[in-house]
Structures are given as C-alpha cells and as structure tokens.
Design an enzyme around this catalytic site. Structure first.
Site, PDB file in Angstrom:
ATOM      1  N   LYS A 152       0.812  -1.234   0.000  1.00 25.09           N
ATOM      2  CA  LYS A 152       0.000   0.000   0.000  1.00 25.09           C
ATOM      3  C   LYS A 152       0.844   1.282   0.000  1.00 25.09           C
ATOM      4  O   LYS A 152       0.718   2.137   0.893  1.00 25.09           O
ATOM      5  CB  LYS A 152      -0.968  -0.004   1.182  1.00 25.09           C
ATOM      6  CG  LYS A 152      -1.942  -1.189   1.156  1.00 25.09           C
ATOM      7  CD  LYS A 152      -2.983  -1.115   2.259  1.00 25.09           C
ATOM      8  CE  LYS A 152      -4.001  -2.229   2.181  1.00 25.09           C
ATOM      9  NZ  LYS A 152      -3.506  -3.589   2.363  1.00 25.09           N
ATOM     10  N   ASP A 181     -10.227  -7.390  -6.896  1.00 18.28           N
ATOM     11  CA  ASP A 181     -10.287  -7.744  -5.479  1.00 18.28           C
ATOM     12  C   ASP A 181     -11.688  -7.302  -5.046  1.00 18.28           C
ATOM     13  O   ASP A 181     -11.980  -6.115  -5.015  1.00 18.28           O
ATOM     14  CB  ASP A 181      -9.170  -6.969  -4.776  1.00 18.28           C
ATOM     15  CG  ASP A 181      -9.411  -6.778  -3.299  1.00 18.28           C
ATOM     16  OD1 ASP A 181     -10.365  -7.356  -2.756  1.00 18.28           O
ATOM     17  OD2 ASP A 181      -8.630  -6.041  -2.687  1.00 18.28           O
TER      18      ASP A 181
END
Ligand code: GTP
Length: 324
Positions: free
Chosen positions: A155, A213
């Site tokens: 991230k 996702d």
C-alpha cells in the site's frame, strides 16, 4: 500439491451484509465468491486447506454441504492472526511448494502455468501480478529483467510505488515461506515476511485479462460483471415468466414472473421479484423479496431483505432482514 486459502478476514468493507454472511459466501455471478477462487485451481490439487477465522462454522458448514472437486479441510483460528499468522496456523502438513490464494479475488490467471513457471525458475516463491492504474490499495512489486521481484511495498503512496504490478493474491510458495513466519501471534505475510524472502528468489508471474479484489461493494459488483463477461457465471437464465437482457444467474427456487432484468444480476435461492419490478447490476441473496413495481440497481441485498412496492433502490448495501 495442496492449496492454502486465506478465508479469515472480517470483510468490514462489505458490512452490513458481512455481519451475517462471510464475504467468501456472498454469491456473485451465480456462486459464492470463494467458489470462483477455487475454480482457478488445477484438477490435480490434492487438498484445499481453508484458513478460517470470522464465521468459521458458517464456512465449514457450507463447504461440507456444497462439495468441490478436491477434499477440503478448514482450520479455524481462535483469534484473528492476519494473513501470515493464518498461514502458519493452517500450514501443518502443507505440500512443498503449495498454492496460496486470497479468497476474495477473481482473475483470469492460469495457475497451472504459474506452477510450471515456479518449477522452472526455482526460488522460494512465485506471485501472480496484475497491472493496475491505481496501486494505492495493494502490494506493489518492482521486477528486474528476469522477472525477479527486487522490492515489494505494501500500500505505497503513488510516488513511492515501484511499478504498477500488484500482488494479485494468488501465489506458489515453498515451505520455506511458512518456516519464516513466527508462530502464535498475528503476522501480516505481505508486510512482515515477503520483503525478507526476496533475497532467496521470489518471481513475478505477470498476467493480463481481468482481475479484481472483490472487497468493496463497487468492486464486488465489478467482479460479478467481469465474471459474466468472461463466461464464468454459474447457472445462467432469467427466471420463468420474466424478461430482460441478462446475463442473470438464477440459483435454485427463485420466482420472478412479470419482472424484468438488466444485465449482471445474481438471484440466490428463494428470491422473489414481483411483477413490474426491475433489477439490474445487483446481488439478491437468499429469500430477498422485491415487491411490485420496485427497482433495484447497483445494490447488494443480504438475506431476507424486503424492498417495498414501488420503491427505488440505487447503490445500497443492506443487511439481513432489512426493509427499504
Ligand atoms: P476488510 O475487513 O474489508 O478489509 O476485508 P478482509 O478482512 O477480508 O481483509 P483483506 O481483504 O485485506 O484480506 C485479504 C485476504 O486475507 C482475504 O482472503 C481474507 O479473508 C484473508 N484474511 C484477512 N485477515 C485474515 C486473518 O486474520 N486470518 C486469516 N486466516 N485470513 C485473513
């Protein structure tokens, strides 16, 4: 070769539906998300081990009553251990190497080819990578000319992202990866373990096509659309007496005479859509009732939700038994 599937998350971003239904059992394109993930596994997998946690009993009960091609065993965690902790907890007796799958991704990846690539290149692991525009929510890999991963950042801020190739949540790892995880405490495999394994050789398996996702409402509905477009939907067909464009996946026992459907809809068992109602780009879970002349668009309706006659529902996520 065995497969270890991470199924222990809370699915907080899909609340309130996930208060009663674990994310992996939400039906999309005609079958639970988990079953689309398992569809990716080669036929010769020896055993599927589900590392469960949140709603472990519900998942265990479902896989027992809805068997798949391989023997399935669930290994629950007493408390959430994160991805790495879940792997360690469920890793006893794992094959070397083994498949590691997140339970909430849909993909056009060829896991047989990934396994072959892993065997040919060696190293400690091979991670499927998919190229995306916005890398911020994901783990991002930097690769050298041989496809070896040289850095892995979870991230990152856009300026720190080393590439646009992200961890697709599908991988082959040798048991060395399990040995690197400390036991008995929560561990993030991606943050704490993967960076330290890179020196032993971790390779990227880049694939194109589709990937998502399915962890948020928008992405779950997008994943459903991608599966329909790829011809990966379950039992297709608009219920008897209904009309519209489809694709619609109708599971057992739904009734919708006189209703109409736009594209990309799943009707779980026992759904009723009354005459004059219209449903598009939505998921209607078990025993949902949409009354006369109501419309449901871009929405995810948990079990037993009732939509009153004439009501217009747009971009809603409603939990078990809600009324709108
Ligand atoms: P959110 O709460 O909405 O972030 O969803 P999530 O809990 O599923 O988290 P995330 O999408 O980051 O999880 C990625 C994968 O790891 C999913 O397949 C989860 O089921 C799984 N997972 C996350 N946390 C755990 C855990 O503590 N134990 C196990 N066994 N699996 C986990």
């Amino acid at each position: 070769m065995k497969a270890l599937v991470l199924v222990g998350g809370f699915g907080t971003r899909l609340r309130p539906v996930t208060y009663t239904v674990p994310k992996q059992l939400i039906p999309i394109a005609g079958k639970p998300l988990l079953y689309h993930v398992l569809d990716l596994l080669p036929d010769d997998v020896e055993e599927v081990v589900l590392a469960t946690g949140y709603k472990a009993d519900v998942i265990d009960g479902y896989v027992r009553t809805h068997p798949v091609r391989w023997p399935v065993r669930t290994v629950p965690e007493a408390e959430p251990l994160g991805t790495g902790g879940g792997m360690k907890n469920a890793g006893d007796g794992m094959s070397d190497p083994f498949f590691l799958l997140n339970s909430d991704v849909i993909a056009s990846a060829d896991l047989e080819a990934m396994r072959t690539a892993h065997a040919a290149r060696g190293g400690v692991g091979t991670m499927a990578l998919f190229e995306v525009e916005d890398t911020r929510p994901y783990g991002v890999a930097a690769l050298d000319a041989q496809g070896r991963i040289t850095a892995f950042v979870e991230k990152p801020e856009p300026e720190d992202a080393p590439s646009r190739w992200i961890n697709a949540g599908l991988a082959v790892w040798s048991r060395t990866a399990l040995d690197a995880i400390p036991p008995g405490r929560p561990v993030s495999f991606e943050r704490e373990i993967v960076p330290g394994l890179l020196t032993q050789g971790v390779y990227g398996y880049r694939f194109t096509g589709y990937w998502d996702d399915a962890g948020t409402p928008d992405r779950l509905l997008n994943a459903q659309r991608l599966l329909f477009e790829a011809g990966r939907g379950g039992k297709l067909g608009i219920p008897r007496g209904a009309f519209g464009t489809g694709p619609v996946a109708t599971m057992d026992g739904s009734r919708a005479a006189g209703a109409s459907f736009g594209p990309n809809v799943t009707l779980a068992p026992g759904v009723t859509v009354e005459a004059g109602a219209h449903v598009a780009n939505s998921i209607l879970m078990d025993d949902v009732r949409v009354e006369r002349d109501a419309t449901v668009t871009d929405s995810i309706l948990g079990p037993r939700v009732r939509v009153r006659a004439g009501h217009r529902l747009v971009r809603q996520v409603l939990g078990d038994g809600a009324e709108a």
